[in-house]
Write an enzyme that holds these catalytic residues in place. Structure first.
Site, PDB file in Angstrom:
ATOM      1  N   SER A 178      -6.872 -36.001  -1.130  1.00 37.62           N
ATOM      2  CA  SER A 178      -7.052 -36.240   0.296  1.00 37.62           C
ATOM      3  C   SER A 178      -6.263 -35.214   1.113  1.00 37.62           C
ATOM      4  O   SER A 178      -6.467 -34.012   0.955  1.00 37.62           O
ATOM      5  CB  SER A 178      -6.635 -37.682   0.624  1.00 37.62           C
ATOM      6  OG  SER A 178      -7.027 -38.041   1.921  1.00 37.62           O
TER       7      SER A 178
ATOM      8  N   ASP B 273     -17.842 -40.194  -1.186  1.00 39.93           N
ATOM      9  CA  ASP B 273     -16.509 -40.136  -0.579  1.00 39.93           C
ATOM     10  C   ASP B 273     -16.605 -39.582   0.849  1.00 39.93           C
ATOM     11  O   ASP B 273     -17.150 -38.510   1.082  1.00 39.93           O
ATOM     12  CB  ASP B 273     -15.599 -39.251  -1.446  1.00 39.93           C
ATOM     13  CG  ASP B 273     -14.157 -39.224  -0.959  1.00 39.93           C
ATOM     14  OD1 ASP B 273     -13.865 -39.724   0.141  1.00 39.93           O
ATOM     15  OD2 ASP B 273     -13.322 -38.674  -1.693  1.00 39.93           O
TER      16      ASP B 273
ATOM     17  N   HIS C  55     -13.221 -42.960  -1.796  1.00 45.35           N
ATOM     18  CA  HIS C  55     -12.114 -42.027  -1.607  1.00 45.35           C
ATOM     19  C   HIS C  55     -10.869 -42.418  -2.388  1.00 45.35           C
ATOM     20  O   HIS C  55      -9.974 -41.602  -2.578  1.00 45.35           O
ATOM     21  CB  HIS C  55     -11.768 -41.928  -0.115  1.00 45.35           C
ATOM     22  CG  HIS C  55     -10.739 -40.886   0.193  1.00 45.35           C
ATOM     23  ND1 HIS C  55     -10.921 -39.548  -0.102  1.00 45.35           N
ATOM     24  CD2 HIS C  55      -9.488 -40.975   0.749  1.00 45.35           C
ATOM     25  CE1 HIS C  55      -9.848 -38.864   0.276  1.00 45.35           C
ATOM     26  NE2 HIS C  55      -8.964 -39.710   0.781  1.00 45.35           N
TER      27      HIS C  55
END
Length: 348
Positions: free
Chosen positions: A172, A236, A329
């Site tokens: 991320s 995602d 995610h």
């Protein structure tokens, strides 16, 4: 994050000679980075039998506080030592980190193009010295900046060991910082570090710059022989932001390793449905969320107890029925992809 995926052991079926070893280790390090310093140290030293070289919080000159987190571990082998630089992703309940995630203003650097200003600030962009000076004066009154501290740490260690290499990784926000780190090394012409940088792995990484920056990175990654793999699982949301809707806005670059719901991996230039808000993707995304929820109850019987999904993760799976792509995610599926997935050849 530990309530979502409590695995701390490395997959013992993936040996050091396996092409999946580095990417699997990098993802586990990226997941561990969400935990506190004591947890990270215990995991690395007692479970992985590796060494912690540095771990801490790093200064954001614009926020005037230490809000960036990263650690460096050392993986020793008979052939050569590998340092793994791991940047942490966004902490769910940290407003300071969310504020620079959403700071999508441009930072333009001569010759590099435009980059995401919030991510650059998190990495160590200087407010008082304007931009990215090659050297800065250390301030004993606060924590060091991530880029400068980690750069100098690596230089010291690599100068002492001619065979040592390093990997940069993160999930991320951590993935964004991981690919911006070598960008500043290139800007500063850090030849030693660029020669020893083996590979950059990012997981669920958002876009970090415009088309000019993407071209700059493609050219310089190739010139320096640096491998860069950007892993994206299914739908995602985060890799599809900030949106790529005009030629002068954010662009991805590098090799994308895309994994579908069954963890089948393939190399692509861009993940399918490159922008999250797409009418054509609503139905397949919702169907995918339903299948993932059903799969959640079958993982143990198919793959064993280490793939058990707890109640916190299943709540996220239910959320995915309303907001498809949101649970994709989480690190759980990225860890599964590196273990169960068919990683394309020549990825190390």
């Amino acid at each position: 994050m530990g309530h979502i995926d409590n695995r701390v052991e490395l997959d013992k079926s993936i040996q050091r000679e396996d092409p999946k070893y580095n990417v699997a280790l990098s993802m586990m390090a990226s997941k561990a980075a969400y935990e506190n310093k004591a947890f990270i140290q215990d995991t690395v030293e007692n479970h992985w039998k590796m060494e912690i070289v540095a771990s801490g919080d790093y200064w954001n000159d614009y926020q005037q506080k230490a809000t960036t987190e990263a650690f460096v571990l050392l993986d020793k082998s008979n052939k050569y030592d590998t340092y793994i630089v791991t940047f942490r992703g966004t902490e769910l309940f940290d407003a300071d980190q969310w504020s620079y995630d959403f700071d999508v203003s441009w930072l333009e650097l001569p010759g590099l193009g435009k980059t995401h200003a919030g991510f650059m600030k998190a990495l160590g962009l200087q407010k008082s010295n304007i931009g990215w000076p090659k050297e800065i004066k250390t301030n004993p009154n606060h924590a060091p900046e991530a880029y400068y501290f980690i750069r100098d740490l690596l230089k010291n260690h690599l100068n002492e060991n001619d065979k040592a290499k390093f990997i940069v990784t993160g999930h991320s926000l951590g993935g964004a910082l991981a690919i911006l780190f070598p960008a500043i090394l290139m800007l500063h012409e850090e030849t030693l570090l660029l020669e020893r940088l083996q590979v950059v792995y990012t997981f669920g990484q958002p876009r970090v710059g415009d088309g000019i920056f993407a071209e700059y990175m493609e050219k310089n990654l190739k010139h320096n022989g640096i491998k860069y793999y950007r892993m994206v699982y299914s739908y995602d949301i985060i890799p599809r932001f900030p949106p790529d809707i005009k030629d002068d806005l954010f662009k991805h670059f590098g090799t994308c390793l895309y994994f579908d719901r069954n963890y089948n991996g393939k190399k692509v230039q861009e993940e399918p449905n490159k922008n999250y808000f797409s009418l054509s993707a609503i139905s397949p995304m919702t169907l995918n969320a339903i299948c993932e929820l059903m799969r959640s109850f079958a993982m143990v019987s198919r793959f064993g107890s280490e793939y058990q999904e707890g109640w916190v993760l299943r709540i996220f799976r239910f959320v995915g029925l309303v907001f498809p792509g949101a649970p994709n995610h989480l690190p759980q599926d990225y860890v599964n992809a590196t273990r169960l997935g068919s990683i394309p050849s020549k990825v190390d």
